[in-house]
Design an enzyme around this catalytic site. Structure first.
Site, short mmCIF file in Angstrom:
data_model
loop_
_atom_site.label_atom_id
_atom_site.label_comp_id
_atom_site.label_asym_id
_atom_site.label_seq_id
_atom_site.Cartn_x
_atom_site.Cartn_y
_atom_site.Cartn_z
N GLY A 10 -46.95 -17.37 35.65
CA GLY A 10 -47.93 -16.37 35.21
C GLY A 10 -49.27 -17.07 35.09
O GLY A 10 -49.42 -17.93 34.23
N GLY A 11 -50.19 -16.73 35.98
CA GLY A 11 -51.49 -17.41 35.99
C GLY A 11 -52.63 -16.48 35.62
O GLY A 11 -53.73 -16.56 36.15
N GLY A 12 -52.34 -15.57 34.67
CA GLY A 12 -53.37 -14.63 34.26
C GLY A 12 -54.21 -15.16 33.13
O GLY A 12 -54.48 -16.37 33.06
N GLY A 15 -52.06 -17.70 30.99
CA GLY A 15 -51.62 -18.81 31.83
C GLY A 15 -52.77 -19.68 32.29
O GLY A 15 -52.69 -20.92 32.23
N ARG A 83 -50.57 -5.26 27.20
CA ARG A 83 -50.80 -3.85 26.83
C ARG A 83 -52.29 -3.51 26.92
O ARG A 83 -53.15 -4.36 26.83
CB ARG A 83 -50.25 -3.57 25.44
CG ARG A 83 -50.75 -4.47 24.33
CD ARG A 83 -50.16 -4.01 23.02
NE ARG A 83 -50.40 -4.98 21.95
CZ ARG A 83 -50.36 -4.66 20.66
NH1 ARG A 83 -50.11 -3.42 20.29
NH2 ARG A 83 -50.56 -5.58 19.72
N ASN A 96 -41.88 -5.05 32.27
CA ASN A 96 -41.77 -6.51 32.09
C ASN A 96 -40.34 -7.02 32.16
O ASN A 96 -40.12 -8.18 32.51
CB ASN A 96 -42.47 -6.94 30.80
CG ASN A 96 -43.98 -6.95 30.96
OD1 ASN A 96 -44.50 -6.87 32.09
ND2 ASN A 96 -44.70 -7.03 29.86
N HIS A 176 -41.93 -9.91 16.66
CA HIS A 176 -43.37 -9.86 16.99
C HIS A 176 -43.77 -8.40 17.13
O HIS A 176 -44.03 -7.91 18.22
CB HIS A 176 -43.62 -10.62 18.29
CG HIS A 176 -45.06 -10.74 18.65
ND1 HIS A 176 -46.05 -11.10 17.76
CD2 HIS A 176 -45.69 -10.56 19.84
CE1 HIS A 176 -47.21 -11.13 18.35
NE2 HIS A 176 -47.03 -10.80 19.63
O1 TXD Z 1 -47.85 -13.76 21.14
C1 TXD Z 1 -47.43 -13.34 22.21
N1 TXD Z 1 -46.21 -13.66 22.65
C2 TXD Z 1 -48.28 -12.41 23.05
C3 TXD Z 1 -48.03 -12.56 24.55
C4 TXD Z 1 -49.72 -12.50 22.77
C5 TXD Z 1 -50.59 -11.90 23.66
C6 TXD Z 1 -50.18 -11.44 25.03
N2 TXD Z 1 -48.77 -11.52 25.24
C7 TXD Z 1 -48.16 -11.12 26.50
O2 TXD Z 1 -48.22 -12.16 27.49
C8 TXD Z 1 -48.78 -9.93 27.16
O3 TXD Z 1 -48.41 -8.73 26.52
C9 TXD Z 1 -48.20 -10.05 28.56
O4 TXD Z 1 -46.90 -9.52 28.57
C10 TXD Z 1 -48.15 -11.56 28.78
C11 TXD Z 1 -49.27 -12.08 29.62
O5 TXD Z 1 -50.49 -11.69 29.07
P1 TXD Z 1 -51.85 -11.99 29.91
O6 TXD Z 1 -52.97 -11.53 29.07
O7 TXD Z 1 -51.84 -13.39 30.41
O8 TXD Z 1 -51.66 -10.98 31.14
P2 TXD Z 1 -52.33 -11.08 32.60
O9 TXD Z 1 -53.69 -11.64 32.49
O10 TXD Z 1 -52.10 -9.75 33.24
O11 TXD Z 1 -51.42 -12.18 33.33
C12 TXD Z 1 -50.09 -11.92 33.68
C13 TXD Z 1 -49.88 -12.57 35.04
C14 TXD Z 1 -50.66 -11.85 36.16
O12 TXD Z 1 -51.56 -12.76 36.77
C15 TXD Z 1 -49.58 -11.40 37.13
O13 TXD Z 1 -49.94 -11.49 38.49
C16 TXD Z 1 -48.49 -12.40 36.81
O14 TXD Z 1 -48.51 -12.48 35.40
N3 TXD Z 1 -47.16 -12.00 37.28
C17 TXD Z 1 -46.26 -12.88 37.73
N4 TXD Z 1 -46.36 -14.22 37.85
C18 TXD Z 1 -45.26 -14.83 38.35
N5 TXD Z 1 -44.12 -14.18 38.73
C19 TXD Z 1 -44.04 -12.84 38.61
N6 TXD Z 1 -42.89 -12.19 38.97
C20 TXD Z 1 -45.14 -12.13 38.10
N7 TXD Z 1 -45.38 -10.81 37.85
C21 TXD Z 1 -46.62 -10.77 37.34
#
Ligand code: TXD
Length: 316
Positions: A10-12, A15, A83, A96, A176
């Site tokens: 996950g490189g969002g 990440g 979200r 998810n 959480h």
């Molecule tokens: O405290 C905590 N645990 C939470 C976590 C705090 C805040 C956010 N939390 C959760 O982390 C949030 O609700 C999401 O479920 C995740 C990731 O949050 P983020 O803000 O990083 O989301 P992004 O920016 O959308 O990044 C998610 C990335 C995105 O680039 C997608 O292309 C990638 O996930 N993605 C994947 N990567 C690899 N493999 C697969 N299958 C895949 N599907 C999506």
């Protein structure tokens, strides 16, 4: 001696931020894997090019090839949707779950000896799914939420009392979600109970009201940020994941709130719940059991029952 291999799946927002933090601390060689073409490659090239400016040396790879996570010793999973305003964390469970199922198979097949820290929401359910598919022992798979929730609680306490965040220690138990359990009784500033300092500053009656406000704000903190930014928090979650990753990579024996698989502890068996743990080189090295009073036990059980209903709905 080679640096450890850390894979971020996950490189969002989180990440990418975590990759930057890990590189700055030179905690290992980092692979950032994402399914969006060229996204991780661009982010890692950007972090790489900052290296000479900030002085950090480590190998950084952005990749869309799952083969590149092979042999990772530590994996941090943030793959999944965050979200948006008006959504609860639970609303993410269908989309998810599909993502985490695929990611978990990847981890099982490519990095069977890794320690996994998972963040994807709804956290308690997603880490349960990941463990079910990977089959990893419970010391090697943990969810990150409590470090973030406890940090939020501590930040609000520090601001209210006008003291350094470095001296505030706070602990949040449970799932959480909105039923999380900030442990008021254990919150302290350099060992001084927060309640004592609040009473000194505001008087007894007002102190109780303020503590309730701090607890309530902690529970709503994630939604507060989504309401403001129209997107999920990512800096504080990234730093929280970093604290857990560093505890593993440097064998720090940190005492941290971790979403851990309980097998009888706290009267819970077979569910992941946020509890204090000792975290070191082998992951979760010990689960610390606290004697909860009746009020704390009631709130904890309410939080656990929400986790159970969410997890049971997955029909694992
Ligand atoms: O405290 C905590 N645990 C939470 C976590 C705090 C805040 C956010 N939390 C959760 O982390 C949030 O609700 C999401 O479920 C995740 C990731 O949050 P983020 O803000 O990083 O989301 P992004 O920016 O959308 O990044 C998610 C990335 C995105 O680039 C997608 O292309 C990638 O996930 N993605 C994947 N990567 C690899 N493999 C697969 N299958 C895949 N599907 C999506």
């Amino acid at each position: 001696m080679a640096r450890r291999k850390i894979a971020l799946i996950g490189g969002g927002q989180i990440g990418g931020t975590l990759a930057h933090l890990l590189a700055q601390r030179e905690l290992g060689d980092v692979v950032l894997f994402d399914v969006v073409k060229d996204l991780p490659q661009g982010k890692m090239l950007d972090i790489f090019e900052a290296g000479p400016v900030d002085g950090y040396d480590c190998r950084l790879l952005g990749s869309n090839d799952p083969e590149d996570i092979r042999g990772a010793e530590l994996i941090v999973v943030t793959a999944g949707l965050p979200r948006k305003p008006g959504m609860s964390r639970d609303d993410l469970i269908t989309v998810n779950s599909k993502i985490i199922a695929g990611v978990s198979e990847l981890i099982r097949d490519k990095a069977p000896d890794a320690i996994v820290i998972l963040l994807t929401n709804p956290l308690d359910a997603m880490v349960t799914l990941c463990r079910k598919i990977t089959g990893f022992p419970r010391n090697r798979i943990m969810g990150m939420a409590g470090v973030l929730d406890s940090g939020r609680f501590a930040a609000f306490i520090a601001a209210e009392l006008g003291v350094s965040v470095q001296d505030v220690h706070a602990l949040v138990l449970g799932g959480h979600g909105d039923e999380m359990v900030p442990l008021v009784r254990f919150a302290n500033v350099s060992g001084i109970p927060v309640s004592v300092l609040l009473e000194q500053k505001f008087g007894t009656e007002r102190a109780g009201e303020i503590m309730n406000e701090l607890v309530d704000r902690t529970r709503r903190a994630g939604g507060e940020i989504v309401g403001l930014m129209k997107n999920s928090a990512f800096i504080s979650p990234a730093f929280s994941a970093l604290a857990m990753a560093e505890a593993v990579l440097c064998d720090r024996k940190r005492v941290l709130p971790v979403c851990a698989l309980l097998e009888g502890e706290y009267g819970v068996d077979g569910y992941f719940v946020g509890v204090p743990c000792i975290v070191g080189a082998s992951g979760i090295e010990k689960i610390i059991e606290l004697e909860l009073n009746d009020e704390e036990r009631g709130m904890f059980e309410e939080s656990v029952s929400h986790v159970k209903s969410l997890v049971d709905g997955l029909n694992l």
